[in-house]
Design an enzyme around this catalytic site. Sequence first.
Site, PDB file in Angstrom:
ATOM      1  N   ASP A  76      -7.849  -4.648  -7.019  1.00  0.00           N
ATOM      2  CA  ASP A  76      -7.363  -3.598  -6.167  1.00  0.00           C
ATOM      3  C   ASP A  76      -7.502  -1.997  -6.592  1.00  0.00           C
ATOM      4  OD1 ASP A  76      -6.188  -2.421  -4.121  1.00  0.00           O
ATOM      5  OD2 ASP A  76      -4.152  -3.082  -4.165  1.00  0.00           O
ATOM      6  N   SER A 117       0.763  -1.283   0.037  1.00  0.00           N
ATOM      7  CA  SER A 117      -0.010  -0.117  -0.016  1.00  0.00           C
ATOM      8  C   SER A 117       0.942   1.162   0.049  1.00  0.00           C
ATOM      9  CB  SER A 117      -0.884  -0.143   1.248  1.00  0.00           C
ATOM     10  OG  SER A 117      -1.878   0.940   0.964  1.00  0.00           O
ATOM     11  N   HIS A 146      -7.291  -5.424  -1.981  1.00  0.00           N
ATOM     12  CA  HIS A 146      -5.949  -4.646  -1.433  1.00  0.00           C
ATOM     13  C   HIS A 146      -5.430  -5.444  -0.276  1.00  0.00           C
ATOM     14  CE1 HIS A 146      -3.485  -1.525  -0.996  1.00  0.00           C
ATOM     15  NE2 HIS A 146      -3.908  -1.008   0.077  1.00  0.00           N
TER      16      HIS A 146
END
Length: 671
Positions: free
Chosen positions: A235, A172, A350
Amino acid sequence: MEKVAIQGVLRSNHSKFQSPQDSNVRNIEEKNHYSMGMASNEASPFESRQMLASFISSTPLLSDSWRLCNQANAAPFRTFVADRVGASVYVAFSGVQMPGASDPNWRDLVPLHSIGGVPLFSPRRSREAEEPVMVHAAMLNLFLSLFNSFQNQMLEIVGNKDTKSVVITGHSIGGATASLCTLWLLSYLQSVSSSSVSILCITFGAPLLGNEAFSQSIFRERWGGNFCHVVSKHDIMPRLLFAPITFLATQLNSLLQFWHFSMTSEEFGKLANQISEKEKANLFNAVMDYLEAASQEEGETSVPILFHPFGNYFFVTEEGAVCVDSPSAIIKMMHLMLATGSPVSSIEDHLKYGYYVNKLSSQTLNQEISMQRNIPDSSYEAGLELAIQSSGIANQESAITSAKECLKKTRRMGPSPNLNAATLAVSLSKVVPLRAQIEWYKNWCEEQDDQIGYYDSFKSRDSSSSKRDMKININRCKLARFWNNVIDMLERGELPHDFDKRAKWVNASHFYKLLVEPLDIAEYYGKGMHRAKGHHYMQHGRERRYEIFDRWWKDRTVTTAAEENKERSKFASLTQDSCFWARVEEARDWLNCVRSERDANKLALLWDKIENFEKYAMNLVENKEVSCDVLFKNSSYSIWVEDLRELKQLKVKVQRLPHQFTGFLDGEVVP
């Protein structure tokens, strides 16, 4: 992606590892060599990347990186975590330290020139229309706020003699931090040129980071192969910045909080506030709309694309993996794959990278076994079919055609890098006579009775110069065009990845620089360009090619210590500092300033500069690292030495005068 970049990392701690797909990769390579014909003995970038996708999937790189990312996310109050595996060191940055979307810099871009005082990219030849290199403001601010906490430890890691490779990773937002850290480290190692440590950055679900100039600069530096961005099929995080999502700031803050809690612990994730189904749909549709517009052919979209992908994108799905490095193809694949998802899956994906990483090895083996029964004759077609299957859109008829067209465009058109290098070698042989004529001109200058030498002869030529001088100037310009073309080809990826390490080209470029740059300096000062521009040659007159050749020579492989420290028995045929005459011109300017300067502090600074250059020049002369014409009676350097001697004598005489008299000379009122 340059396979050697990843193999360098693996070699250090997995030297005994044998991929179960090695034989299949060799078969594909052999088919490709045959199908490409005699014009090229290497696979196209698309085929090589598909082999690379299988290669990466079958190694511990992804699993080891993800393991450490999990540890970093579970310790959000630590800047990063590190783990040594043999001769490799894995460094993972936490992904839960990013401010929310309410940050005013959420989509702002800011210029990026250096980090920690280290310039990141080589300067470009000035182009008025070229945009500056810019990156995401909030992510850069986050990185800089953490920089001091890990800078010294990172330098210790790469400075350790037992470290052969460093893998920098992050999930991330941690992936964005990892990318910036990698850029800083690559730039630092390039500046010191004393480290053979391999650097690889692996990110998972990282957001976009910079503009098109940023992406192109990384490509020109040949650093694309140092970045592997793992992106799952649905994602939304790596796709967020295609859309102006500030109008969804509240929902995005809640989403980031949910992700951050979930990364830390599944139990914490259950405590976070989830956004409503409607808000998920609004966010998903906004990103889809802008991503679709961004994926259109050039000229067909009216939507400005602020952020551009860079490096290699490793798209992972339940069916396998696809590796792409063309920015336009990356954007298109992002759109096609997200279009098969939903608002819910775009958020959940994600947090599923561990799941995808665990499945990859078995998927790669199963795919290749299933294709054994009907492998297309062309390795390119085989790779294309495998890519479509791995992308997870094989059952989406509407998407298959677009995906194939997208991937086909990544296939190299025209000669291979090795063939280009061979053709360039022929071109080099054709410009050698131009270089030889300049050598002859230098020897002719040194034989003249005027005793001014090569540099000053060319500098003093005027509009009535002889045909000889005109011919040499034409040769100078032709050689500049040739070497600029070499650099452009290298930066466009049209030459082999190790081209700038090959002795033939390193030596040829170095000899060219030593021979011709003095003529460029003579042109600069002879035409009065230093006065017109208000800057000396070293500040704003030096061509970028010479700075690149400096780096090639600095990074060259020296076989023995004796070769590096060899003493000279006679003066060099070419002065070993190609900028020597530019330094002489600056030193002459300092002497002129000393004569007119009255400020004591400024005078002291000028004398410091003069004395430093004097020592530098004397050292070159003593070591015989200058050409004999430097010491000619009427050369600019010899005249400077004589002027300096006279000025020193005058300085001594003035210092012996009574204070009142020296004050009178300086314009002071004597009581």
